[in-house]
Scaffold this active site. Sequence first.
Site, PDB file in Angstrom:
ATOM      1  N   GLY A   1       0.158   1.578  -7.408  1.00 28.73           N
ATOM      2  CA  GLY A   1      -0.898   1.867  -8.392  1.00 28.73           C
ATOM      3  C   GLY A   1      -0.765   3.300  -9.100  1.00 28.73           C
ATOM      4  O   GLY A   1      -0.678   3.438 -10.237  1.00 28.73           O
ATOM      5  N   LYS A   2      -0.511   4.203  -8.083  1.00 34.48           N
ATOM      6  CA  LYS A   2      -0.575   5.512  -8.596  1.00 34.48           C
ATOM      7  C   LYS A   2       0.612   5.812  -9.456  1.00 34.48           C
ATOM      8  O   LYS A   2       0.535   6.260 -10.683  1.00 34.48           O
ATOM      9  CB  LYS A   2      -0.709   6.378  -7.451  1.00 34.48           C
ATOM     10  CG  LYS A   2      -0.395   8.175  -8.010  1.00 34.48           C
ATOM     11  CD  LYS A   2      -0.138   9.144  -6.807  1.00 34.48           C
ATOM     12  CE  LYS A   2       0.527  10.175  -7.343  1.00 34.48           C
ATOM     13  NZ  LYS A   2       0.910  11.372  -6.486  1.00 34.48           N
TER      14      LYS A   2
ATOM     15  N   ARG B   1       2.149 -29.312  -6.775  1.00 40.46           N
ATOM     16  CA  ARG B   1       2.105 -29.785  -8.264  1.00 40.46           C
ATOM     17  C   ARG B   1       0.711 -30.584  -8.624  1.00 40.46           C
ATOM     18  O   ARG B   1       0.162 -30.215  -9.428  1.00 40.46           O
ATOM     19  CB  ARG B   1       3.410 -30.586  -8.669  1.00 40.46           C
ATOM     20  CG  ARG B   1       4.685 -29.856  -8.491  1.00 40.46           C
ATOM     21  CD  ARG B   1       5.779 -30.401  -8.135  1.00 40.46           C
ATOM     22  NE  ARG B   1       5.889 -31.382  -7.179  1.00 40.46           N
ATOM     23  CZ  ARG B   1       6.683 -32.026  -6.514  1.00 40.46           C
ATOM     24  NH1 ARG B   1       7.661 -32.544  -7.391  1.00 40.46           N
ATOM     25  NH2 ARG B   1       6.709 -32.723  -5.380  1.00 40.46           N
TER      26      ARG B   1
ATOM     27  N   HIS C   1      -4.756  -1.893  -5.584  1.00 42.94           N
ATOM     28  CA  HIS C   1      -3.994  -0.717  -6.070  1.00 42.94           C
ATOM     29  C   HIS C   1      -5.027   0.431  -6.328  1.00 42.94           C
ATOM     30  O   HIS C   1      -5.818   0.178  -7.199  1.00 42.94           O
ATOM     31  CB  HIS C   1      -3.465  -1.250  -7.156  1.00 42.94           C
ATOM     32  CG  HIS C   1      -2.068  -2.056  -7.020  1.00 42.94           C
ATOM     33  ND1 HIS C   1      -1.225  -2.644  -7.860  1.00 42.94           N
ATOM     34  CD2 HIS C   1      -1.759  -2.661  -5.791  1.00 42.94           C
ATOM     35  CE1 HIS C   1      -0.458  -3.383  -7.323  1.00 42.94           C
ATOM     36  NE2 HIS C   1      -0.800  -3.558  -5.960  1.00 42.94           N
TER      37      HIS C   1
ATOM     38  N   ASP D   1       0.820  -1.236  -0.014  1.00 39.92           N
ATOM     39  CA  ASP D   1       0.013  -0.019  -0.240  1.00 39.92           C
ATOM     40  C   ASP D   1       0.853   1.482   0.179  1.00 39.92           C
ATOM     41  O   ASP D   1       0.405   2.196   0.435  1.00 39.92           O
ATOM     42  CB  ASP D   1      -1.121   0.130   1.084  1.00 39.92           C
ATOM     43  CG  ASP D   1      -2.018  -1.164   1.331  1.00 39.92           C
ATOM     44  OD1 ASP D   1      -2.182  -1.814   0.216  1.00 39.92           O
ATOM     45  OD2 ASP D   1      -2.169  -1.817   2.353  1.00 39.92           O
TER      46      ASP D   1
ATOM     47  N   THR E   1      -9.615  -5.102   2.027  1.00 38.07           N
ATOM     48  CA  THR E   1     -10.353  -5.696   2.904  1.00 38.07           C
ATOM     49  C   THR E   1     -11.265  -4.654   3.739  1.00 38.07           C
ATOM     50  O   THR E   1     -12.024  -4.843   4.613  1.00 38.07           O
ATOM     51  CB  THR E   1      -9.800  -6.363   3.867  1.00 38.07           C
ATOM     52  OG1 THR E   1      -8.511  -5.705   4.434  1.00 38.07           O
ATOM     53  CG2 THR E   1      -9.027  -7.585   3.232  1.00 38.07           C
TER      54      THR E   1
HETATM   55  P1  GDP Z   1      -0.585   0.315  -3.622  1.00 44.08           P
HETATM   56  O1  GDP Z   1      -1.421  -1.069  -3.180  1.00 44.08           O
HETATM   57  O2  GDP Z   1       1.066   0.414  -3.389  1.00 44.08           O
HETATM   58  O3  GDP Z   1      -0.928   0.667  -5.017  1.00 44.08           O
HETATM   59  O4  GDP Z   1      -1.247   1.355  -2.689  1.00 44.08           O
HETATM   60  P2  GDP Z   1      -2.782   1.457  -2.339  1.00 44.08           P
HETATM   61  O5  GDP Z   1      -3.607   2.083  -3.430  1.00 44.08           O
HETATM   62  O6  GDP Z   1      -3.483   0.233  -1.572  1.00 44.08           O
HETATM   63  O7  GDP Z   1      -2.754   2.705  -1.079  1.00 44.08           O
HETATM   64  C1  GDP Z   1      -2.152   4.009  -1.329  1.00 44.08           C
HETATM   65  C2  GDP Z   1      -3.274   4.695  -0.932  1.00 44.08           C
HETATM   66  O8  GDP Z   1      -2.766   6.162  -0.914  1.00 44.08           O
HETATM   67  C3  GDP Z   1      -4.376   5.040  -2.206  1.00 44.08           C
HETATM   68  O9  GDP Z   1      -5.399   5.154  -1.653  1.00 44.08           O
HETATM   69  C4  GDP Z   1      -3.756   6.009  -3.030  1.00 44.08           C
HETATM   70  O10 GDP Z   1      -4.823   6.842  -3.622  1.00 44.08           O
HETATM   71  C5  GDP Z   1      -3.248   7.022  -2.072  1.00 44.08           C
HETATM   72  N1  GDP Z   1      -2.127   7.846  -2.549  1.00 44.08           N
HETATM   73  C6  GDP Z   1      -0.922   7.493  -3.380  1.00 44.08           C
HETATM   74  N2  GDP Z   1      -0.212   8.291  -3.325  1.00 44.08           N
HETATM   75  C7  GDP Z   1      -0.330   9.387  -2.552  1.00 44.08           C
HETATM   76  C8  GDP Z   1       0.087  10.742  -2.022  1.00 44.08           C
HETATM   77  O11 GDP Z   1       1.141  11.094  -2.448  1.00 44.08           O
HETATM   78  N3  GDP Z   1      -0.565  11.467  -1.235  1.00 44.08           N
HETATM   79  C9  GDP Z   1      -1.802  10.802  -0.850  1.00 44.08           C
HETATM   80  N4  GDP Z   1      -2.255  11.688  -0.060  1.00 44.08           N
HETATM   81  N5  GDP Z   1      -2.281   9.897  -1.115  1.00 44.08           N
HETATM   82  C10 GDP Z   1      -1.547   9.096  -1.971  1.00 44.08           C
HETATM   83  P1  IMO Z   2      -0.742  -4.335  -2.238  1.00 42.78           P
HETATM   84  O1  IMO Z   2      -0.504  -4.830  -3.474  1.00 42.78           O
HETATM   85  C1  IMO Z   2      -0.823  -4.503   2.099  1.00 42.78           C
HETATM   86  C2  IMO Z   2      -0.596  -8.803   3.586  1.00 42.78           C
HETATM   87  C3  IMO Z   2      -2.009  -9.310   4.254  1.00 42.78           C
HETATM   88  C4  IMO Z   2      -1.374 -10.244   5.541  1.00 42.78           C
HETATM   89  C5  IMO Z   2      -0.315 -10.902   4.541  1.00 42.78           C
HETATM   90  C6  IMO Z   2      -0.420 -12.228   3.927  1.00 42.78           C
HETATM   91  O2  IMO Z   2      -2.046  -3.543  -2.314  1.00 42.78           O
HETATM   92  O3  IMO Z   2       0.222  -3.466  -1.644  1.00 42.78           O
HETATM   93  P2  IMO Z   2      -2.352 -12.813   2.214  1.00 42.78           P
HETATM   94  O4  IMO Z   2      -3.847 -12.828   1.758  1.00 42.78           O
HETATM   95  O5  IMO Z   2      -1.415 -12.358   0.878  1.00 42.78           O
HETATM   96  O6  IMO Z   2      -1.985 -14.216   2.224  1.00 42.78           O
HETATM   97  O7  IMO Z   2      -1.919 -12.102   3.362  1.00 42.78           O
HETATM   98  O8  IMO Z   2       0.057 -10.011   3.526  1.00 42.78           O
HETATM   99  N1  IMO Z   2      -0.869  -8.342   2.169  1.00 42.78           N
HETATM  100  C7  IMO Z   2      -0.919  -6.894   2.019  1.00 42.78           C
HETATM  101  N2  IMO Z   2      -0.959  -5.704   2.548  1.00 42.78           N
HETATM  102  N3  IMO Z   2      -1.046  -4.614   0.621  1.00 42.78           N
HETATM  103  C8  IMO Z   2      -1.000  -5.638   0.220  1.00 42.78           C
HETATM  104  O9  IMO Z   2      -1.031  -5.466  -1.386  1.00 42.78           O
HETATM  105  C9  IMO Z   2      -0.976  -6.890   0.518  1.00 42.78           C
HETATM  106  N4  IMO Z   2      -0.981  -8.190   0.040  1.00 42.78           N
HETATM  107  C10 IMO Z   2      -0.659  -8.909   1.007  1.00 42.78           C
HETATM  108  O10 IMO Z   2      -2.555  -8.053   4.993  1.00 42.78           O
HETATM  109  O11 IMO Z   2      -0.720  -9.658   6.473  1.00 42.78           O
HETATM  110 MG    MG Z   3      -2.759  -1.738  -1.633  1.00 41.26          MG
END
Ligand code: GDP
Ligand code: IMO
Ligand code: MG
Length: 466
Positions: A31-32, A172, A58, A27, A333
Amino acid sequence: MSQFSDQAPQRPPNPRHTAVVGLQWGDEGKGKLVDRLAGTPGVFDAVVRYNGGANAGHSVVVEGVRYALHLVPSGILAPGSLAVIGNGVVVDPERLIEEIDGLSARGVDTSSLVLSSRAHVVMPYHKAEDGLREELLQASPVDASSPSKNVIAAIGTTRRGIGPAYADKVQRATAIRVGDMLRPELLRSKLDMICGLKNSVFRALHPDEPEVFDAGAIAERMGELGRRLRPMIKDTAYLLNGLDQEGKTILFEGANATMLDVDHGTFPYVTSSNASSLGIGPGTGVPPQKIGRVIGVVKAYSTRVGGGPMPTELHDATADRIRERGREFGTTTGRPRRVGWIDLVALRYAAIVSGATELGLTLLDVLAGFDELRLCTAYATPEGRTERFLPDGFELAEAEPIYETMPGFCEEITGVRSFDDLPGPACRYVERIESFVGVPVRTIGVGPDREQTIERDATVAAGGLA
Ligand code: GDP
Ligand code: IMO
Ligand code: MG
């Protein structure tokens, strides 16, 4: 469609491809960043997911409209490049089709999506097993955030069936690959065998509510979903290496993150794939020397979802304020994310393991308004002070953070577009991160929108292992 030649390439390897990989616990805003890179016309010919599954979430904001991608590469939102789900991904076909339909309904063209015939399928019994294992582990009295030396608490998975699907891949005989969905007879006979095994395990684990899987019904449904997905199913290793040989450029989109890598993260509190950039080779068939640019994505602080140690975790008003300002609730989630100060010890290790050539710092705007900012630069452990990361969940649980403190900044920075216009303390904070990690910060996120990004031409001295 490009055709991979069976002859050895005539020209020397050209590391022209780029990877975007999370360096913390997910997180970070991958994605951004992917959407921003892919949105530059003509730069990337394909955006490729290589690991994970629908555990990823993402979020991408384009002109104020928010999209949540789980299995489909974020590059789908920027027309002009192929969006490829590589063989290293575990694919839940129900969720994939739901996601494709959801995007199409919002006017996104999904016709460029390609799915590897060798990706593994997340089956209904994988999701049931994921949930059941978590419930059994939760019944243990251990607090997941501070596991004792001997007992494993629940992992806190997303319950998307990820672990059990990867386990069957490694086992497998009990695995189903995407290509199998197109071979009804093989699929049915495999499922007769697999469901027999799964049903006996489920009955033993859950005698009150035996979840019995019906091979015939599952085979029929999977066959139906396979027919729907058939036009996009390809040999993606040939496809991607063919693009490479034609001189085209590829962007690899990491899911999950380096601290969740099954080999290099905080094991066992990790996901079940190589979520660092090291997963790209096995997850796509493209050899690693073809990748010259690795963008390590880093939040300006730390977050984690699920169980496992996080040395810098906070449980106070600072955590609440960061969670609120950063909208730190899971994309997949909806769980509130655990929040803490930035951990430079973990970050330096992750940057080395993932081979980051630059950092993409994100969510710096969230830190506006604090008098001071803290950065963890060493751990106190039972064996003494160390600047080395401890890539083991049980060892790391005993590490206490040692902080450096820097002045904070009070101005909101969401409108800033140049490094020189940032408040001085924000610049010093960025510079401290890059000097400790030894990798330059090239972009800085100051808001969720594509445009809310500062580009920077920075260089720093090379870092090294502590
Ligand atoms: P990812 O899983 O790595 O793609 O990240 P996520 O999308 O799960 O979580 C990142 C969150 O931060 C999202 O809600 C984005 O819209 C937000 N986001 C990304 N870059 C920035 C930033 O520079 N500033 C702020 N305030 N939000 C951001
Ligand atoms: P993105 O791509 C944050 C974490 C879960 C849990 C552990 C194992 O959005 O960054 P799993 O379901 O993969 O077996 O869970 O990994 N986890 C993530 N936490 N961002 C993710 O993906 C995650 N993918 C898995 O919360 O602790
Ligand atoms: Mg994420």
